[in-house]
Scaffold this active site. Structure first.
Site, PDB file in Angstrom:
ATOM      1  N   MET A 198     -44.522  49.280  98.761  1.00  0.00           N
ATOM      2  CA  MET A 198     -43.447  50.006  98.076  1.00  0.00           C
ATOM      3  C   MET A 198     -42.089  49.641  98.690  1.00  0.00           C
ATOM      4  O   MET A 198     -41.098  50.337  98.481  1.00  0.00           O
ATOM      5  CB  MET A 198     -43.698  51.512  98.139  1.00  0.00           C
ATOM      6  CG  MET A 198     -44.986  51.909  97.415  1.00  0.00           C
ATOM      7  SD  MET A 198     -44.978  53.569  96.763  1.00  0.00           S
ATOM      8  CE  MET A 198     -44.799  54.536  98.250  1.00  0.00           C
ATOM      9  N   GLY A 199     -42.058  48.574  99.462  1.00  0.00           N
ATOM     10  CA  GLY A 199     -40.773  48.084  99.978  1.00  0.00           C
ATOM     11  C   GLY A 199     -40.277  48.840 101.196  1.00  0.00           C
ATOM     12  O   GLY A 199     -41.025  49.559 101.847  1.00  0.00           O
ATOM     13  N   GLU A 253     -42.205  46.175 110.369  1.00  0.00           N
ATOM     14  CA  GLU A 253     -43.163  45.280 111.034  1.00  0.00           C
ATOM     15  C   GLU A 253     -44.612  45.550 110.605  1.00  0.00           C
ATOM     16  O   GLU A 253     -45.453  44.664 110.683  1.00  0.00           O
ATOM     17  CB  GLU A 253     -43.041  45.377 112.566  1.00  0.00           C
ATOM     18  CG  GLU A 253     -41.807  44.682 113.132  1.00  0.00           C
ATOM     19  CD  GLU A 253     -41.753  43.186 112.801  1.00  0.00           C
ATOM     20  OE1 GLU A 253     -42.802  42.523 112.827  1.00  0.00           O
ATOM     21  OE2 GLU A 253     -40.651  42.696 112.504  1.00  0.00           O
ATOM     22  N   GLY A 254     -44.915  46.782 110.200  1.00  0.00           N
ATOM     23  CA  GLY A 254     -46.268  47.093 109.710  1.00  0.00           C
ATOM     24  C   GLY A 254     -46.584  46.260 108.474  1.00  0.00           C
ATOM     25  O   GLY A 254     -47.613  45.576 108.402  1.00  0.00           O
ATOM     26  N   HIS A 255     -45.666  46.296 107.495  1.00  0.00           N
ATOM     27  CA  HIS A 255     -45.864  45.477 106.290  1.00  0.00           C
ATOM     28  C   HIS A 255     -45.936  43.994 106.656  1.00  0.00           C
ATOM     29  O   HIS A 255     -46.773  43.250 106.150  1.00  0.00           O
ATOM     30  CB  HIS A 255     -44.688  45.639 105.323  1.00  0.00           C
ATOM     31  CG  HIS A 255     -44.482  47.014 104.789  1.00  0.00           C
ATOM     32  ND1 HIS A 255     -43.405  47.806 105.128  1.00  0.00           N
ATOM     33  CD2 HIS A 255     -45.211  47.753 103.911  1.00  0.00           C
ATOM     34  CE1 HIS A 255     -43.459  48.946 104.482  1.00  0.00           C
ATOM     35  NE2 HIS A 255     -44.547  48.959 103.746  1.00  0.00           N
ATOM     36  N   GLN A 283     -47.687  58.052  91.915  1.00  0.00           N
ATOM     37  CA  GLN A 283     -48.306  58.628  93.114  1.00  0.00           C
ATOM     38  C   GLN A 283     -47.428  59.677  93.781  1.00  0.00           C
ATOM     39  O   GLN A 283     -47.759  60.168  94.857  1.00  0.00           O
ATOM     40  CB  GLN A 283     -48.717  57.528  94.099  1.00  0.00           C
ATOM     41  CG  GLN A 283     -47.575  56.816  94.775  1.00  0.00           C
ATOM     42  CD  GLN A 283     -48.049  55.607  95.554  1.00  0.00           C
ATOM     43  OE1 GLN A 283     -48.508  54.619  94.977  1.00  0.00           O
ATOM     44  NE2 GLN A 283     -47.958  55.654  96.876  1.00  0.00           N
ATOM     45  N   ASP A 319     -52.878  53.882 106.502  1.00  0.00           N
ATOM     46  CA  ASP A 319     -53.290  54.716 105.369  1.00  0.00           C
ATOM     47  C   ASP A 319     -54.805  54.579 105.241  1.00  0.00           C
ATOM     48  O   ASP A 319     -55.318  53.928 104.320  1.00  0.00           O
ATOM     49  CB  ASP A 319     -52.556  54.254 104.111  1.00  0.00           C
ATOM     50  CG  ASP A 319     -51.049  54.336 104.290  1.00  0.00           C
ATOM     51  OD1 ASP A 319     -50.515  55.441 104.225  1.00  0.00           O
ATOM     52  OD2 ASP A 319     -50.422  53.294 104.556  1.00  0.00           O
ATOM     53  N   GLN A 368     -56.551  55.720 102.060  1.00  0.00           N
ATOM     54  CA  GLN A 368     -56.229  54.790 100.966  1.00  0.00           C
ATOM     55  C   GLN A 368     -57.095  53.536 101.066  1.00  0.00           C
ATOM     56  O   GLN A 368     -57.647  53.066 100.072  1.00  0.00           O
ATOM     57  CB  GLN A 368     -54.747  54.421 101.045  1.00  0.00           C
ATOM     58  CG  GLN A 368     -54.340  53.248 100.178  1.00  0.00           C
ATOM     59  CD  GLN A 368     -52.849  52.990 100.234  1.00  0.00           C
ATOM     60  OE1 GLN A 368     -52.088  53.711  99.618  1.00  0.00           O
ATOM     61  NE2 GLN A 368     -52.429  51.982 100.974  1.00  0.00           N
ATOM     62  N   ARG A 411     -40.817  55.827 105.634  1.00  0.00           N
ATOM     63  CA  ARG A 411     -40.195  57.159 105.677  1.00  0.00           C
ATOM     64  C   ARG A 411     -39.562  57.458 107.033  1.00  0.00           C
ATOM     65  O   ARG A 411     -38.759  58.381 107.143  1.00  0.00           O
ATOM     66  CB  ARG A 411     -41.222  58.246 105.344  1.00  0.00           C
ATOM     67  CG  ARG A 411     -41.626  58.269 103.887  1.00  0.00           C
ATOM     68  CD  ARG A 411     -42.439  59.519 103.552  1.00  0.00           C
ATOM     69  NE  ARG A 411     -42.640  59.667 102.123  1.00  0.00           N
ATOM     70  CZ  ARG A 411     -43.729  59.257 101.461  1.00  0.00           C
ATOM     71  NH1 ARG A 411     -44.709  58.668 102.110  1.00  0.00           N
ATOM     72  NH2 ARG A 411     -43.823  59.449 100.157  1.00  0.00           N
TER      73      ARG A 411
HETATM   74  P1  AMP Z   1     -46.458  51.170 101.567  1.00  0.00           P
HETATM   75  O1  AMP Z   1     -45.249  50.320 101.347  1.00  0.00           O
HETATM   76  O2  AMP Z   1     -46.194  52.384 102.383  1.00  0.00           O
HETATM   77  O3  AMP Z   1     -47.190  51.460 100.271  1.00  0.00           O
HETATM   78  O4  AMP Z   1     -47.454  50.302 102.438  1.00  0.00           O
HETATM   79  C1  AMP Z   1     -47.888  49.040 102.000  1.00  0.00           C
HETATM   80  C2  AMP Z   1     -49.013  48.592 102.890  1.00  0.00           C
HETATM   81  O5  AMP Z   1     -48.551  48.489 104.238  1.00  0.00           O
HETATM   82  C3  AMP Z   1     -50.190  49.573 102.919  1.00  0.00           C
HETATM   83  O6  AMP Z   1     -51.403  48.844 102.919  1.00  0.00           O
HETATM   84  C4  AMP Z   1     -49.981  50.315 104.213  1.00  0.00           C
HETATM   85  O7  AMP Z   1     -51.178  50.836 104.772  1.00  0.00           O
HETATM   86  C5  AMP Z   1     -49.427  49.194 105.085  1.00  0.00           C
HETATM   87  N1  AMP Z   1     -48.697  49.763 106.233  1.00  0.00           N
HETATM   88  C6  AMP Z   1     -47.675  50.652 106.196  1.00  0.00           C
HETATM   89  N2  AMP Z   1     -47.295  50.989 107.443  1.00  0.00           N
HETATM   90  C7  AMP Z   1     -48.104  50.302 108.297  1.00  0.00           C
HETATM   91  C8  AMP Z   1     -48.220  50.234 109.720  1.00  0.00           C
HETATM   92  N3  AMP Z   1     -47.430  50.948 110.526  1.00  0.00           N
HETATM   93  N4  AMP Z   1     -49.161  49.419 110.231  1.00  0.00           N
HETATM   94  C9  AMP Z   1     -49.982  48.686 109.425  1.00  0.00           C
HETATM   95  N5  AMP Z   1     -49.922  48.724 108.071  1.00  0.00           N
HETATM   96  C10 AMP Z   1     -49.003  49.515 107.511  1.00  0.00           C
END
Ligand code: AMP
Length: 285
Positions: free
Chosen positions: A27-28, A32-34, A58, A147, A150, A184
């Site tokens: 979702m942009g 670093e997680g993404h 959602q 998540d 998810q 967030r």
């Molecule tokens: P989102 O943009 O929040 O929908 O996340 C997109 C993807 O990035 C999802 O598969 C999340 O689980 C993953 N993601 C988000 N935050 C993290 C994080 N801190 N570490 C690893 N993956 C993450």
């Protein structure tokens, strides 16, 4: 990197790709997680496709769809520097304007943990992920363990609906203080971000207690809830110790494969996190 907004243009580009296709839906407001998901995809697939789509389905009406962080220019720069093949950024109309029925899919995990607190949330996620899977047709799709529920639901949906896609779990990436990275987090002040480390500290305490043979669920909840309340910064939604695979809460004793899942608010910002253990792994902190 091609930036593509329409499904028809995407199909043309998709048809030219040869070999494995790693897909990372997001979702942009990329952090670093993404980026770790994208790097993992790049290292294992011949082509890498990411999408950015803030999915209205959602978010409940009382949730933060309008204020969800949107930072497209920065996101594009980050993705360009990773040199992915395609960034897909469809509009809401492109994804939802076809008057086609939303997929009919349900499973028991929709109603527990996050799903109990956010009715309709996983339905909305499955609708968009299924649509994106149908459009992108990846061989591999990468999801973060941040998540955790998810991830489990997407694994089950892919198997139940016979998507022939490898769902690849990726480790949680954290800030130095332990806070799981999240788009967030941008809404937290620096002092709130600092105080939020109580969440990961609590998860680590629970993990250590269980590994040191405290298996009575009530005892674990007692200690962990006390720890979370030490500083009233977090308004707890739930903290549950659940089975690693089924996500069903343990009623009496914790068994070998577990996940501790937590959700709460710091000043209206919803944060979720977890710590897991799967027998035969050292740990999946
Ligand atoms: P989102 O943009 O929040 O929908 O996340 C997109 C993807 O990035 C999802 O598969 C999340 O689980 C993953 N993601 C988000 N935050 C993290 C994080 N801190 N570490 C690893 N993956 C993450």
């Amino acid at each position: 990197m091609q930036i593509i907004k329409s499904i028809s243009e995407f199909n043309k580009a998709r048809n030219t790709l040869i070999g494995s296709i790693g897909f990372i839906p997001t979702m942009g407001a990329l952090h670093e997680g993404h980026l770790s998901l994208i790097k993992t995809a790049k290292s294992s697939c011949q082509n890498t496709i990411a999408s950015i789509f803030v999915n209205p389905k959602q978010f409940a009406p009382n949730e933060d769809f309008n204020s969800y962080p949107r930072m497209l220019d920065q996101d594009i720069n980050k993705l360009r520097s990773l040199n992915i093949d395609i960034l897909f950024i469809p509009s809401e109309d492109e994804i939802y304007n076809k008057n086609s029925p939303d997929i009919i899919y349900d499973n028991y995990m929709f109603d527990i943990l996050e799903g109990k607190s956010r009715p309709g949330f996983f339905n909305g996620i499955c609708i968009v992920v299924a649509k994106l899977f149908d459009i992108v047709k990846p061989t591999d799709a990468f999801f973060g363990e941040k998540d955790f529920q998810q991830l489990r639901i997407i694994e089950k949906m892919s198997s139940d609906l016979n998507y022939n896609i490898n769902i690849i779990p990726c480790k949680i990436i954290r800030e130095i203080n332990g806070l799981a990275m999240s788009s967030r987090n941008k809404h937290l002040s620096s002092s709130e971000a600092e105080k939020s480390k109580i969440i990961f500290n609590t998860l680590e305490l629970g993990f250590t207690m269980i590994k040191n043979d405290t298996k009575v669920v009530e005892d674990i909840y007692d200690i962990l809830n006390k720890k979370l309340k030490q500083d009233s910064v977090i308004k707890l939604d739930y903290l549950k110790v659940v089975d690693y695979n089924s996500l069903i809460e343990f009623s009496d004793f914790v068994s070998d494969n577990f996940a501790i899942c937590v959700a709460g608010y710091i000043n209206q910002v919803r944060l979720i996190d977890n710590i897991t253990y799967l027998y035969s792994e050292d740990s999946s902190i």
